[in-house]
Design an enzyme around this catalytic site. Structure first.
Site, PDB file in Angstrom:
ATOM      1  N   HIS A 199       0.899  -1.074  -0.033  1.00 58.77           N
ATOM      2  CA  HIS A 199      -0.108   0.004  -0.056  1.00 58.77           C
ATOM      3  C   HIS A 199       0.678   1.310  -0.074  1.00 58.77           C
ATOM      4  O   HIS A 199       0.555   2.453  -0.766  1.00 58.77           O
ATOM      5  CB  HIS A 199      -0.628   0.309   1.086  1.00 58.77           C
ATOM      6  N   LYS A 254      -0.796  -6.488  -7.839  1.00 60.61           N
ATOM      7  CA  LYS A 254      -1.184  -7.627  -6.939  1.00 60.61           C
ATOM      8  C   LYS A 254      -2.536  -8.305  -7.080  1.00 60.61           C
ATOM      9  O   LYS A 254      -2.728  -9.373  -7.189  1.00 60.61           O
ATOM     10  CB  LYS A 254      -0.869  -7.237  -5.414  1.00 60.61           C
TER      11      LYS A 254
HETATM   12  P1  AMP Z   1      -6.417  -3.719  -0.284  1.00 54.94           P
HETATM   13  O1  AMP Z   1      -6.412  -2.692   0.857  1.00 54.94           O
HETATM   14  O2  AMP Z   1      -5.950  -5.005  -0.017  1.00 54.94           O
HETATM   15  O3  AMP Z   1      -7.691  -3.491  -0.969  1.00 54.94           O
HETATM   16  O4  AMP Z   1      -5.269  -3.026  -1.485  1.00 54.94           O
HETATM   17  C1  AMP Z   1      -5.470  -1.697  -1.623  1.00 54.94           C
HETATM   18  C2  AMP Z   1      -4.470  -1.471  -2.746  1.00 54.94           C
HETATM   19  O5  AMP Z   1      -3.373  -1.906  -2.722  1.00 54.94           O
HETATM   20  C3  AMP Z   1      -5.059  -2.168  -4.178  1.00 54.94           C
HETATM   21  O6  AMP Z   1      -4.870  -1.563  -5.465  1.00 54.94           O
HETATM   22  C4  AMP Z   1      -4.015  -3.443  -4.131  1.00 54.94           C
HETATM   23  O7  AMP Z   1      -3.703  -4.157  -5.434  1.00 54.94           O
HETATM   24  C5  AMP Z   1      -2.675  -2.585  -3.654  1.00 54.94           C
HETATM   25  N1  AMP Z   1      -1.910  -3.912  -3.023  1.00 54.94           N
HETATM   26  C6  AMP Z   1      -2.211  -4.988  -2.388  1.00 54.94           C
HETATM   27  N2  AMP Z   1      -0.983  -5.415  -1.952  1.00 54.94           N
HETATM   28  C7  AMP Z   1      -0.108  -5.025  -2.724  1.00 54.94           C
HETATM   29  C8  AMP Z   1       1.249  -5.291  -2.903  1.00 54.94           C
HETATM   30  N3  AMP Z   1       1.800  -6.442  -2.212  1.00 54.94           N
HETATM   31  N4  AMP Z   1       2.102  -4.596  -3.540  1.00 54.94           N
HETATM   32  C9  AMP Z   1       1.341  -3.448  -4.412  1.00 54.94           C
HETATM   33  N5  AMP Z   1       0.043  -3.355  -4.154  1.00 54.94           N
HETATM   34  C10 AMP Z   1      -0.530  -3.804  -3.422  1.00 54.94           C
END
Ligand code: AMP
Length: 286
Positions: free
Chosen positions: A42, A154
């Site tokens: 994030h 991801k």
């Molecule tokens: P989430 O909180 O899981 O909904 O993720 C929020 C954003 O962070 C989304 O756009 C995800 O794709 C991105 N994200 C989550 N994990 C990663 C990671 N390991 N590397 C890059 N972006 C990520």
């Protein structure tokens, strides 16, 4: 003195009030939607946003409508205080952390539905998931009205679905997709990794290892998807506590399976490690 936490607001009205003067000044507003429990994945999006834009807005909202009835909505980690501390060094201009009732007040009855690309892979395994995602992302984009929104590779299918929605609905925002951040051993960072026991954490490496294997095979000149998938599957078969959901070699745009690797592909995987469902993917160019 540690850097101060960013301003935190909980209502749509407060977001509008905060951003109005920035918009009036012609500032380029960037937006990073998240569900919190922030990790370096994030934070890499936040860092890129802060570098590329004049103002950075982060939302933290565990969106109930993108979780299935038997999924982990209730136990999903909620760590707002720690998240605010983690954001402090990045000069974030605003954090929006709405309550569920703020996003879905009494009488809410609208959904944004994307066809096609939502019907495969994650969409098949998690019915209703993408309807929840597109509806909340459309709302958040309307609330924040950023020039640019940042998503992670991801969740590759999610990024394709969001791009499709933005194009189809002519939403005035640019979507930027940033690289997956991994642990040193290859495990993709995920808020759900917090559920894993030390033993499961090791087994979870099966996902990234299977993707690396696919990449090696393609780089060695292997082209038939069935062969690549068969070799990947063997890695899962060796791990009794890892249950494969799907593996696929797909076209990066349509997400349809390819038979022969003739151009760039994305290799997708989803698997259960104990009670935890993990996904990962890798773009590979032959
Ligand atoms: P989430 O909180 O899981 O909904 O993720 C929020 C954003 O962070 C989304 O756009 C995800 O794709 C991105 N994200 C989550 N994990 C990663 C990671 N390991 N590397 C890059 N972006 C990520």
């Amino acid at each position: 003195m540690p850097p101060a936490s960013p301003p935190l607001v909980h209502t749509i009205q407060e977001v509008r009030r905060h951003l109005e003067p920035l918009r009036a000044e012609g500032e380029r507003i960037g937006f990073v939607p998240t569900m919190g429990a922030l990790h370096q994945g994030h934070l890499s999006l936040v860092e890129t946003c802060a570098r590329e834009c004049d103002a950075t807005v982060v939302s933290i909202f565990v969106n109930p409508t993108q979780f299935g009835p038997n999924e982990d909505y209730d136990k999903y980690p909620r760590t707002l205080e720690k998240d605010l501390e983690a954001l402090a060094p990045y000069g974030v201009d605003l954090v929006f952390a709405p309550a569920v009732e703020e996003m879905y007040p009494q009488g809410f009855q609208t959904q944004v539905l994307v066809g096609g690309v939502t019907e495969l892979w994650e969409g098949r395994s998690r019915p209703g998931h993408f309807a929840g995602v597109t509806t909340v992302v459309a709302k958040l984009l309307n609330i924040v009205q950023p020039q640019v929104a940042y998503f992670g590779h991801k969740d590759y299918q999610q990024s394709v679905v969001v791009r499709r929605m933005v194009r189809d609905l002519d939403l005035p925002v640019q979507i930027r997709v940033c690289p997956t951040v991994r642990e040193e051993d290859g495990l993709a960072l995920s808020s759900r990794n917090a559920y894993l026991s030390p033993q499961q954490r090791k087994q979870a490496l099966t996902l990234s290892r299977s993707l690396q294997l696919a990449r090696e095979m393609i780089h060695q000149g292997r082209r038939r998807a069935v062969d690549i998938l068969a070799e990947m599957k063997k890695l899962y078969d060796q791990q009794p506590d890892v249950r494969l959901d799907y593996l696929a070699v797909v076209d990066p745009e349509t997400l349809l399976p390819v038979e022969e690797v003739a151009g760039p592909v994305v290799v997708l995987c989803a698997a259960w490690v104990g009670q935890t469902r993990l996904i990962d993917n890798l773009r590979v160019e032959p």
